[in-house]
Design a protein around this motif. Structure first.
Motif, PDB file in Angstrom:
ATOM      1  N   CYS A 159       2.463  -1.376  -1.411  1.00  0.00           N
ATOM      2  CA  CYS A 159       1.849  -0.907  -2.658  1.00  0.00           C
ATOM      3  C   CYS A 159       1.093   0.406  -2.421  1.00  0.00           C
ATOM      4  CB  CYS A 159       0.893  -1.982  -3.167  1.00  0.00           C
ATOM      5  SG  CYS A 159      -0.006  -1.489  -4.641  1.00  0.00           S
ATOM      6  N   CYS A 162      -2.936  -0.449  -3.062  1.00  0.00           N
ATOM      7  CA  CYS A 162      -3.775  -1.297  -2.207  1.00  0.00           C
ATOM      8  C   CYS A 162      -3.172  -1.550  -0.824  1.00  0.00           C
ATOM      9  CB  CYS A 162      -4.055  -2.623  -2.898  1.00  0.00           C
ATOM     10  SG  CYS A 162      -2.652  -3.748  -2.907  1.00  0.00           S
ATOM     11  N   CYS A 177       3.475  -5.670  -6.580  1.00  0.00           N
ATOM     12  CA  CYS A 177       2.521  -5.854  -5.482  1.00  0.00           C
ATOM     13  C   CYS A 177       2.237  -7.353  -5.301  1.00  0.00           C
ATOM     14  CB  CYS A 177       1.231  -5.097  -5.783  1.00  0.00           C
ATOM     15  SG  CYS A 177      -0.020  -5.322  -4.509  1.00  0.00           S
ATOM     16  N   CYS A 182      -4.391  -7.015  -7.469  1.00  0.00           N
ATOM     17  CA  CYS A 182      -3.856  -5.677  -7.771  1.00  0.00           C
ATOM     18  C   CYS A 182      -2.806  -5.767  -8.874  1.00  0.00           C
ATOM     19  CB  CYS A 182      -3.261  -5.068  -6.502  1.00  0.00           C
ATOM     20  SG  CYS A 182      -2.441  -3.489  -6.766  1.00  0.00           S
TER      21      CYS A 182
HETATM   22 ZN   LIG Z   1      -1.335  -3.440  -4.797  1.00  0.00          ZN
END
Ligand SMILES: [Zn+2]
Length: 334
Positions: A159, A162, A177, A182
């Motif tokens: 991702c 994050c 993700c 997230c």
């Molecule tokens: Zn993420």
């Protein structure tokens, strides 16, 4: 490529039919699959399609599709059973769309799988650039979609927000993700590139890039560059022409566009007339740039495979087709 089945030498000529602007449909455009985007989020329907006896799968090994050369070059569409034990269809198949007789998927196979394990005798995994001129135009479009999607998935395993792992979503048209906090979704991107034939007084401007490797002797092409954030197509043409060749241009005219799956760009073909002056190169971008007259260009279009003073990229490229269109006075009217 090395030794392999004997290949037919028929090469299709792109850009001769279709209804796009400029009357041309370039290689990698002109697809006939119904992309059926509404099905991508319908997980149960996609599962049903995975199991359907009408569905077929195109295997990509290291981004190269499986192609048969038995009578003519054609894509090898496999039934699901042929991939048993090699691929997790539910997790990895990429939905390309609906064909006339069933759903079509692209599926990555491990590097260790040989063509003889999957396809008929005369089949190989072949580079998309090499095989595109040999297959039906609508199949070249499938290759572009499959290759661009495949490389996007291969390079987006984490991702960007994050850093957690991502997984395939929406039947191959997104990645999600894995972090619940997230939840970011990513979608396959296409990068716009302007490519322009600059002309003035019956001559056109072609250059040799410093970045293209290997670059055969004599090869020259149209100026080109990525569209930057906050920039229109016309502004990108003006900026790139100024940066690379030191020329200002008058009105920018759009001609046609081409998907280019290396890895995933949209080539936006334009014409523009230089206002005057002589070109000066940006040595960071171009090795040289100069004007060519119509006769030189005509010779290069007709003998594009031969090493002459001027050599053009092959006919599958929009650069070649822009040169051809300019010779045929196809420039769009102001
Ligand atoms: Zn993420």
């Amino acid at each position: 490529m090395g030794a392999g089945p004997r290949r037919p030498c028929r090469v299709r000529r792109p850009g001769q039919a279709g209804t796009g602007s400029g009357g041309r449909v370039h290689t990698f455009a002109g697809g006939e699959l119904d992309r059926a985007a509404h099905l991508r989020t319908d997980e149960s329907r996609i599962r049903d399609l995975h199991d359907s006896p009408q569905s077929r799968y195109l295997a990509f090994r290291a981004l190269d599709p499986l192609v048969s050369f038995d009578t003519t070059a054609r894509l090898v569409w496999l039934p699901r059973a042929a991939l048993d034990g090699l691929v997790d269809i539910g997790a990895d198949a990429l939905f390309l769309g609906l064909g006339r007789d069933g759903a079509r998927f692209a599926v990555p196979v491990p590097d260790t799988v040989g063509p003889e394990e999957l396809g008929p005798d005369e089949s190989e995994f072949v580079g998309v650039r090499e095989v595109a001129p040999l297959v039906e135009p609508q199949d070249a479009s499938i290759l572009a979609l499959g290759r661009s999607l495949s490389i996007w998935h291969a390079e987006h395993g984490f991702c960007p927000r994050c850093g957690h792992a991502t997984s395939i979503a929406e039947a191959g048209h997104a990645r999600a993700c894995s972090a619940e906090s997230c939840g970011k979704s990513q979608f396959p991107r296409t990068d716009p590139v302007v490519i322009m034939l600059i002309h003035r007084g019956g001559r056109c401007l072609l250059g040799r890039s410093v970045r293209a490797v290997p670059y055969p002797p004599g090869l020259h092409s149209c100026l080109a560059g990525y569209v930057e954030p906050g920039e229109s197509i016309e502004e990108a043409v003006r900026r790139e022409t100024w940066e690379e060749a030191g020329l200002r241009v008058s009105e920018v005219r759009y001609h046609s566009s081409q998907p280019w799956p290396f890895p995933s760009t949209l080539m936006i073909g334009c014409f523009a007339e230089a206002l005057g002056g002589e070109p000066r190169i940006d040595p960071a971008e171009l090795e040289c740039v100069r004007w060519f007259d119509r006769e030189e260009l005509r010779t290069a279009v007709e003998r594009w495979e031969e090493a002459d003073a001027l050599r053009l990229p092959p006919p599958i490229t929009i650069a070649h087709q822009l040169a051809r269109a300019w010779l045929e006075d196809e420039e769009p009217a102001a």
